[in-house]
Scaffold this active site. Sequence first.
Site, PDB file in Angstrom:
ATOM      1  N   HIS A  56       0.842  -1.208   0.000  1.00 59.28           N
ATOM      2  CA  HIS A  56       0.000   0.000   0.000  1.00 59.28           C
ATOM      3  C   HIS A  56       0.864   1.239   0.000  1.00 59.28           C
ATOM      4  O   HIS A  56       2.081   1.165   0.122  1.00 59.28           O
ATOM      5  CB  HIS A  56      -0.994  -0.022   1.163  1.00 59.28           C
ATOM      6  CG  HIS A  56      -0.407   0.117   2.529  1.00 59.28           C
ATOM      7  ND1 HIS A  56       0.430  -0.830   3.086  1.00 59.28           N
ATOM      8  CD2 HIS A  56      -0.517   1.093   3.465  1.00 59.28           C
ATOM      9  CE1 HIS A  56       0.777  -0.445   4.304  1.00 59.28           C
ATOM     10  NE2 HIS A  56       0.212   0.728   4.558  1.00 59.28           N
ATOM     11  N   HIS A  58       1.431   3.943   1.898  1.00 59.74           N
ATOM     12  CA  HIS A  58       1.978   4.732   3.003  1.00 59.74           C
ATOM     13  C   HIS A  58       3.501   4.822   2.945  1.00 59.74           C
ATOM     14  O   HIS A  58       4.171   3.848   2.576  1.00 59.74           O
ATOM     15  CB  HIS A  58       1.532   4.140   4.348  1.00 59.74           C
ATOM     16  CG  HIS A  58       0.116   4.480   4.697  1.00 59.74           C
ATOM     17  ND1 HIS A  58      -0.645   3.744   5.574  1.00 59.74           N
ATOM     18  CD2 HIS A  58      -0.687   5.499   4.269  1.00 59.74           C
ATOM     19  CE1 HIS A  58      -1.856   4.294   5.672  1.00 59.74           C
ATOM     20  NE2 HIS A  58      -1.902   5.347   4.889  1.00 59.74           N
ATOM     21  N   ASP A  60       5.831   4.670   5.070  1.00 58.57           N
ATOM     22  CA  ASP A  60       6.646   3.680   5.795  1.00 58.57           C
ATOM     23  C   ASP A  60       6.655   2.322   5.092  1.00 58.57           C
ATOM     24  O   ASP A  60       7.270   1.377   5.585  1.00 58.57           O
ATOM     25  CB  ASP A  60       6.186   3.540   7.261  1.00 58.57           C
ATOM     26  CG  ASP A  60       4.769   3.021   7.400  1.00 58.57           C
ATOM     27  OD1 ASP A  60       3.869   3.544   6.701  1.00 58.57           O
ATOM     28  OD2 ASP A  60       4.548   2.093   8.203  1.00 58.57           O
ATOM     29  N   HIS A  61       6.012   2.229   3.913  1.00 56.49           N
ATOM     30  CA  HIS A  61       6.062   0.990   3.122  1.00 56.49           C
ATOM     31  C   HIS A  61       6.685   1.195   1.742  1.00 56.49           C
ATOM     32  O   HIS A  61       7.079   0.229   1.097  1.00 56.49           O
ATOM     33  CB  HIS A  61       4.657   0.384   2.993  1.00 56.49           C
ATOM     34  CG  HIS A  61       4.106  -0.001   4.336  1.00 56.49           C
ATOM     35  ND1 HIS A  61       4.096  -1.298   4.790  1.00 56.49           N
ATOM     36  CD2 HIS A  61       3.621   0.758   5.349  1.00 56.49           C
ATOM     37  CE1 HIS A  61       3.603  -1.330   6.024  1.00 56.49           C
ATOM     38  NE2 HIS A  61       3.314  -0.091   6.387  1.00 56.49           N
ATOM     39  N   HIS A 114      -7.532  -0.468   5.802  1.00 53.65           N
ATOM     40  CA  HIS A 114      -6.487   0.448   6.288  1.00 53.65           C
ATOM     41  C   HIS A 114      -6.326   1.580   5.260  1.00 53.65           C
ATOM     42  O   HIS A 114      -6.372   2.755   5.592  1.00 53.65           O
ATOM     43  CB  HIS A 114      -5.208  -0.358   6.460  1.00 53.65           C
ATOM     44  CG  HIS A 114      -3.997   0.434   6.864  1.00 53.65           C
ATOM     45  ND1 HIS A 114      -3.850   0.981   8.107  1.00 53.65           N
ATOM     46  CD2 HIS A 114      -2.857   0.740   6.175  1.00 53.65           C
ATOM     47  CE1 HIS A 114      -2.667   1.605   8.166  1.00 53.65           C
ATOM     48  NE2 HIS A 114      -2.054   1.465   7.011  1.00 53.65           N
ATOM     49  N   ASP A 133      -0.360  -3.748   6.195  1.00 52.07           N
ATOM     50  CA  ASP A 133      -1.072  -3.231   7.366  1.00 52.07           C
ATOM     51  C   ASP A 133      -2.550  -3.620   7.332  1.00 52.07           C
ATOM     52  O   ASP A 133      -3.409  -2.893   7.842  1.00 52.07           O
ATOM     53  CB  ASP A 133      -0.944  -1.703   7.448  1.00 52.07           C
ATOM     54  CG  ASP A 133       0.475  -1.257   7.748  1.00 52.07           C
ATOM     55  OD1 ASP A 133       1.319  -2.123   8.045  1.00 52.07           O
ATOM     56  OD2 ASP A 133       0.734  -0.044   7.680  1.00 52.07           O
ATOM     57  N   HIS A 171       4.487  -4.646  10.458  1.00 50.86           N
ATOM     58  CA  HIS A 171       4.984  -4.027  11.695  1.00 50.86           C
ATOM     59  C   HIS A 171       5.124  -5.034  12.832  1.00 50.86           C
ATOM     60  O   HIS A 171       4.354  -5.991  12.916  1.00 50.86           O
ATOM     61  CB  HIS A 171       4.028  -2.933  12.176  1.00 50.86           C
ATOM     62  CG  HIS A 171       3.964  -1.741  11.285  1.00 50.86           C
ATOM     63  ND1 HIS A 171       4.767  -0.643  11.456  1.00 50.86           N
ATOM     64  CD2 HIS A 171       3.191  -1.478  10.199  1.00 50.86           C
ATOM     65  CE1 HIS A 171       4.487   0.257  10.521  1.00 50.86           C
ATOM     66  NE2 HIS A 171       3.534  -0.223   9.744  1.00 50.86           N
TER      67      HIS A 171
HETATM   68 FE    FE Z   1       2.568   0.870   8.118  1.00 55.95          FE
HETATM   69 ZN    ZN Z   2       0.027   1.796   6.506  1.00 56.38          ZN
END
Ligand code: FE
Ligand code: ZN
Length: 255
Positions: A56, A58, A60-61, A114, A133, A171
């Site tokens: 996805h 975001h 942090d990915h 999410h 996530d 995570h």
């Molecule tokens: Fe994340």
């Molecule tokens: Zn995320």
Amino acid sequence: MPVEILTIPCLNDNYAYAVRDGETGEVAVIDVPDAAPILRALSFKGWGLNQILLTHHHPDHIGGVDVLHQAIDAPIVGARADMHRLPQLALGVAEGDAFQLGNQTVEVHDVSGHTKGHVAYHFAEGNALFTGDSLMIMGCGRLFEGDAEMMWASLTKLMELPAETRIYSGHEYTASNAKFAMSIEPENRALIERTRQISEARARGDDTMGATLELEMATNPFLRAGRAEVKAAIGMKDASDAEVFAEIRKRKDNF
Ligand code: FE
Ligand code: ZN
């Protein structure tokens, strides 16, 4: 061994994964929070890189995709629905699609909730599901773009996969997820035992990824919203599964 899986810690509590097809030696990386630890892990193993798979949009990915892609020019795969907000995709995928990594077939599941356009990658022969996530170990992602009904439908779909499927999420939130799970089902024997194992694993510095779907279904409150004992435990005996899921999600947001 059909696939070998490497869990690569990135940033604070993110994981990237490298998956290698044992027959052809082809390697995919799943999510790129940060390029440096991934490049280090690949070179340590002496592995190449043939595909970059994104769950996805975001940061942090996907934050390390540009640097990784500049270092190794591997095609990028991600949700077709999210093409406008992902790095340039070589392949856009959607629910029910399948593609190859070497001799491995990778099946795509839309697991929106999410975010909308969140996908999971299922290596059926390797028994591994990379969930980003969406489904997390003993938890699930927060609902930023979708609603509870959408996430519940996504999780319900994943619960139909083989019980021995191993779950790899984005995570390391498992210890706090376990604490929350205990607040929902303090009498669940499997949960009590697993919570103990998780705190031991974390104390050793081990990650908690790779749990089976079967164990998740016995202990993850978000997969248990349809169970009579969970409905009773939170005082929602006559509510629908999705309503119970929504309530559990709300409690977790405020936990
Ligand atoms: Fe994340
Ligand atoms: Zn995320």
